[in-house]
Design an enzyme around this catalytic site. Structure first.
Site, short mmCIF file in Angstrom:
data_model
loop_
_atom_site.label_atom_id
_atom_site.label_comp_id
_atom_site.label_asym_id
_atom_site.label_seq_id
_atom_site.Cartn_x
_atom_site.Cartn_y
_atom_site.Cartn_z
N THR A 7 0.85 -1.19 0.00
CA THR A 7 0.00 0.00 0.00
C THR A 7 0.89 1.25 0.00
OG1 THR A 7 -0.15 0.05 2.42
CG2 THR A 7 -1.84 -1.21 1.26
N LYS A 64 14.62 5.92 3.58
CA LYS A 64 15.56 4.86 3.17
C LYS A 64 16.87 4.96 3.95
CE LYS A 64 13.46 4.38 -1.38
NZ LYS A 64 13.31 5.05 -2.68
N1 HSE Z 1 9.30 7.06 -5.05
C1 HSE Z 1 10.38 6.16 -4.87
C2 HSE Z 1 11.55 6.60 -5.71
C3 HSE Z 1 9.94 4.78 -5.24
O1 HSE Z 1 11.36 7.45 -6.59
O2 HSE Z 1 12.67 6.14 -5.50
C4 HSE Z 1 10.91 3.69 -4.88
O3 HSE Z 1 11.08 3.58 -3.50
#
Ligand code: HSE
Length: 346
Positions: A102, A230
């Site tokens: 999601t 991240k």
């Molecule tokens: N929006 C994220 C990106 C998707 O552009 O890296 C991958 O995690």
């Protein structure tokens, strides 16, 4: 002699670009995967919060599922359509794995964390490509998985299906990692690369959305929240930290203008959004910031939605990995990769 085949029944929660990419891989390559690995991956339920749900204990017809993405009726028009909520489907549908795909919420991790806990409560493994649970509750979810003898997979949360976490956690096991740095957001790298080629910021962002790279709310990408999430995952998974995304010093790319891009080019440089996590005495620190790099720098040559990470270790020095970092099929592959790892490691 034929290899015995094990069926892996999957409940897929969320059917956006990544869920669609995962189903596409199974539709196009499922037979090869079955032959190569001996695992027959079948999606037995797809549950969404706003576009209905569908259940077929024998495995949902993938052609119909994929076609439903373009229909206004969504999943409701498919055989086996149901009004059950995702957690009720997890509770009542027999399966081995719940895949959480999601939308990402980096403030609460919900509803994804609840879906993962429902999977463990139902005795299933959980795989997330959703960064919220991994950025906010990694150590807790790993402990809960271990307590119930299940597996928590989160490979797709950093660098999509490019095996960055698996490389660090398995391939580099035995090395001490003291720093990880690189490009971890595909959308912003795509935008910066397109701006270098003369495209304006808004058009490049719209193109990243069309290609399925951007978050549902692309502010998460351009203001650096996704990269900060991240960075927290990298710090916590690889350096044993307990950082939250809000602990990551963060600056995005929304302030970078065409003039800034041109000025960097004139100086033989390129802008890249760099995430970095590192040990600083007995602390782990993390930061995300747009950075000007010489065009000869290896990260400056990484363009489009491609990501790159350099992992600094004691025994090997620097190890660099470059590969896709966003997109439906590229991230859908991370789900396949986590499922295969689950059976390989048992
Ligand atoms: N929006 C994220 C990106 C998707 O552009 O890296 C991958 O995690």
């Amino acid at each position: 002699m034929t290899t015995p085949v094990t069926t892996c029944r999957v409940i897929l929660i969320g059917f956006g670009a990544v869920g669609h990419g995962f189903a596409t891989i199974l539709a196009q390559h499922g037979e090869r995967l079955r032959r190569q690995s001996g695992i027959d991956i079948r999606i037995v339920a797809v549950a969404t919060h706003s576009r209905g749900a569908v259940i077929d204990p024998a495995g949902i017809d993938l052609a119909g599922l994929l076609a439903s993405a373009g229909h206004a009726g969504g999943l409701a028009a498919l055989p086996g359509a149901t009004r059950l909520a995702p957690t009720d489907i997890i509770r009542t549908t027999p399966a081995e794995v719940v895949v959480e795909a999601t939308w990402t919420d980096l403030a609460t991790g919900e509803p994804a964390i609840s879906h993962i806990r429902a999977a463990f409560a139902a005795g299933m493994h959980a795989i997330t490509v959703n960064k919220g649970p991994a950025a906010l509750a990694l150590q807790a979810l790993r402990a809960e998985a271990a307590a119930c003898g299940r597996h928590f997979g989160f490979e797709g949360t950093v660098m999509a299906g490019t095996p960055s976490l698996r490389l660090a956690l398995e391939g580099l096991q035995g090395c001490a990692i003291h720093e990880v740095r690189g490009i971890v957001n595909g959308t912003t790298n795509f935008i910066l690369s397109q701006m270098e080629r003369g495209m304006d910021y808004a058009t490049a962002l719209a193109e990243a959305q069309r290609l399925g790279y951007a978050e549902a709310d692309p502010t998460g990408d351009v203001e650096g929240f996704d990269a900060a999430g991240k960075a927290a995952i990298l710090a916590n998974a690889l350096l044993g930290a307990a950082l939250r995304p809000a602990d990551v010093a963060r600056q995005g790319i929304s302030q970078i203008t065409a003039a800034d891009v041109a000025a960097a080019a004139a100086a033989g440089e390129r802008w890249r959004l760099i995430a970095r996590v590192w040990r600083d005495a007995d602390q782990v620190r993390a930061a995300v910031a747009p950075t000007r790099l010489a065009q000869s720098h290896p990260l400056a040559g990484v363009t489009g939605a491609t990501n790159a990470l350099t992992i600094s270790t004691d025994l090997l020095g620097d190890v660099t990995l470059i590969g896709p970092g966003a997109g439906g099929v590229a991230t859908g592959f991370a789900i396949v990769s986590d499922i295969l790892a689950l059976y390989r490691n048992r």
